[in-house]
Design a protein around this motif. Structure first.
Motif, PDB file in Angstrom:
ATOM      1  N   ALA A   1      56.017 -11.866  92.771  1.00  0.00           N
ATOM      2  CA  ALA A   1      56.116 -12.025  94.229  1.00  0.00           C
ATOM      3  C   ALA A   1      56.405 -13.478  94.594  1.00  0.00           C
ATOM      4  N   ALA A   2      55.817 -14.413  93.873  1.00  0.00           N
ATOM      5  CA  ALA A   2      56.074 -15.835  94.137  1.00  0.00           C
ATOM      6  C   ALA A   2      57.542 -16.153  93.898  1.00  0.00           C
ATOM      7  N   LYS A   3      58.098 -15.634  92.813  1.00  0.00           N
ATOM      8  CA  LYS A   3      59.527 -15.849  92.551  1.00  0.00           C
ATOM      9  C   LYS A   3      60.373 -15.288  93.691  1.00  0.00           C
ATOM     10  N   ASP A   4      60.022 -14.097  94.160  1.00  0.00           N
ATOM     11  CA  ASP A   4      60.771 -13.471  95.253  1.00  0.00           C
ATOM     12  C   ASP A   4      60.696 -14.301  96.528  1.00  0.00           C
ATOM     13  N   ARG A   5      59.503 -14.804  96.856  1.00  0.00           N
ATOM     14  CA  ARG A   5      59.352 -15.618  98.071  1.00  0.00           C
ATOM     15  C   ARG A   5      60.181 -16.902  97.987  1.00  0.00           C
ATOM     16  N   ILE A   6      60.172 -17.522  96.836  1.00  0.00           N
ATOM     17  CA  ILE A   6      60.944 -18.751  96.669  1.00  0.00           C
ATOM     18  C   ILE A   6      62.438 -18.463  96.776  1.00  0.00           C
ATOM     19  N   MET A   7      62.872 -17.356  96.208  1.00  0.00           N
ATOM     20  CA  MET A   7      64.289 -16.998  96.296  1.00  0.00           C
ATOM     21  C   MET A   7      64.697 -16.735  97.742  1.00  0.00           C
ATOM     22  N   VAL A   8      63.836 -16.091  98.512  1.00  0.00           N
ATOM     23  CA  VAL A   8      64.136 -15.848  99.924  1.00  0.00           C
ATOM     24  C   VAL A   8      64.258 -17.178 100.669  1.00  0.00           C
ATOM     25  N   LYS A   9      63.355 -18.124 100.393  1.00  0.00           N
ATOM     26  CA  LYS A   9      63.441 -19.447 101.026  1.00  0.00           C
ATOM     27  C   LYS A   9      64.760 -20.120 100.679  1.00  0.00           C
ATOM     28  N   SER A  10      65.152 -20.017  99.429  1.00  0.00           N
ATOM     29  CA  SER A  10      66.398 -20.619  98.971  1.00  0.00           C
ATOM     30  C   SER A  10      67.603 -19.998  99.681  1.00  0.00           C
ATOM     31  N   GLU A  11      67.598 -18.684  99.786  1.00  0.00           N
ATOM     32  CA  GLU A  11      68.702 -17.993 100.463  1.00  0.00           C
ATOM     33  C   GLU A  11      68.758 -18.353 101.941  1.00  0.00           C
ATOM     34  N   ARG A  12      67.608 -18.439 102.590  1.00  0.00           N
ATOM     35  CA  ARG A  12      67.582 -18.822 104.007  1.00  0.00           C
ATOM     36  C   ARG A  12      68.086 -20.244 104.211  1.00  0.00           C
ATOM     37  N   LEU A  13      67.683 -21.135 103.326  1.00  0.00           N
ATOM     38  CA  LEU A  13      68.142 -22.511 103.409  1.00  0.00           C
ATOM     39  C   LEU A  13      69.656 -22.580 103.242  1.00  0.00           C
ATOM     40  N   GLU A  14      70.175 -21.853 102.278  1.00  0.00           N
ATOM     41  CA  GLU A  14      71.607 -21.836 102.053  1.00  0.00           C
ATOM     42  C   GLU A  14      72.358 -21.252 103.249  1.00  0.00           C
ATOM     43  N   GLU A  15      71.822 -20.169 103.816  1.00  0.00           N
ATOM     44  CA  GLU A  15      72.470 -19.565 104.994  1.00  0.00           C
ATOM     45  C   GLU A  15      72.454 -20.537 106.180  1.00  0.00           C
ATOM     46  N   ALA A  16      71.335 -21.242 106.368  1.00  0.00           N
ATOM     47  CA  ALA A  16      71.251 -22.216 107.465  1.00  0.00           C
ATOM     48  C   ALA A  16      72.244 -23.350 107.246  1.00  0.00           C
ATOM     49  N   TRP A  17      72.352 -23.800 106.003  1.00  0.00           N
ATOM     50  CA  TRP A  17      73.261 -24.885 105.691  1.00  0.00           C
ATOM     51  C   TRP A  17      74.700 -24.458 105.910  1.00  0.00           C
ATOM     52  N   LEU A  18      75.041 -23.241 105.481  1.00  0.00           N
ATOM     53  CA  LEU A  18      76.415 -22.742 105.666  1.00  0.00           C
ATOM     54  C   LEU A  18      76.729 -22.551 107.146  1.00  0.00           C
ATOM     55  N   GLY A  19      75.723 -22.131 107.900  1.00  0.00           N
ATOM     56  CA  GLY A  19      75.933 -21.955 109.339  1.00  0.00           C
ATOM     57  C   GLY A  19      76.101 -23.282 110.058  1.00  0.00           C
ATOM     58  N   ALA A  20      75.506 -24.336 109.536  1.00  0.00           N
ATOM     59  CA  ALA A  20      75.600 -25.666 110.152  1.00  0.00           C
ATOM     60  C   ALA A  20      76.858 -26.390 109.739  1.00  0.00           C
ATOM     61  N   ALA A  21      77.491 -25.933 108.661  1.00  0.00           N
ATOM     62  CA  ALA A  21      78.662 -26.639 108.141  1.00  0.00           C
ATOM     63  C   ALA A  21      79.899 -26.378 108.953  1.00  0.00           C
TER      64      ALA A  21
END
Length: 86
Positions: free
Chosen positions: A66-86
């Motif tokens: 579950a910890a791995k899954d939560r970290i992966m979700v954070k990573s994906e959200r960060l990437e989506e936010a970054w792509l949306g800001a670019a």
């Protein structure tokens, strides 16, 4: 300059998340090995393993996955936010 700060912040945060994920991955591998060893020892009857011990090992494995899954979700959200800001 502002774009450079955003890129640096993204890279820094992504690097931190990658480190957290690697640590969680290593923990999950150890938890899986422990659980499998306990489960195999029950099946082989080489030693009697208390059901509570086996349950705790499975719980540790579940928590680490579950910890791995939560970290992966954070990573994906960060990437989506970054792509949306670019």
């Amino acid at each position: 300059m502002n774009s450079l700060n955003v890129d640096f912040d993204f890279d820094s945060r992504m690097s931190q998340l990658e480190s957290e994920w690697r640590a969680a991955y290593e923990d999950s591998m150890a938890a899986r090995a422990d659980y499998q060893a306990l489960a195999n020892s029950v099946g082989a009857n080489t030693q009697k393993v208390n059901a509570k011990v086996l349950d705790k090992a499975l719980e540790r494995l579940d928590r680490s996955e579950a910890a791995k899954d939560r970290i992966m979700v954070k990573s994906e959200r960060l990437e989506e936010a970054w792509l949306g800001a670019a």
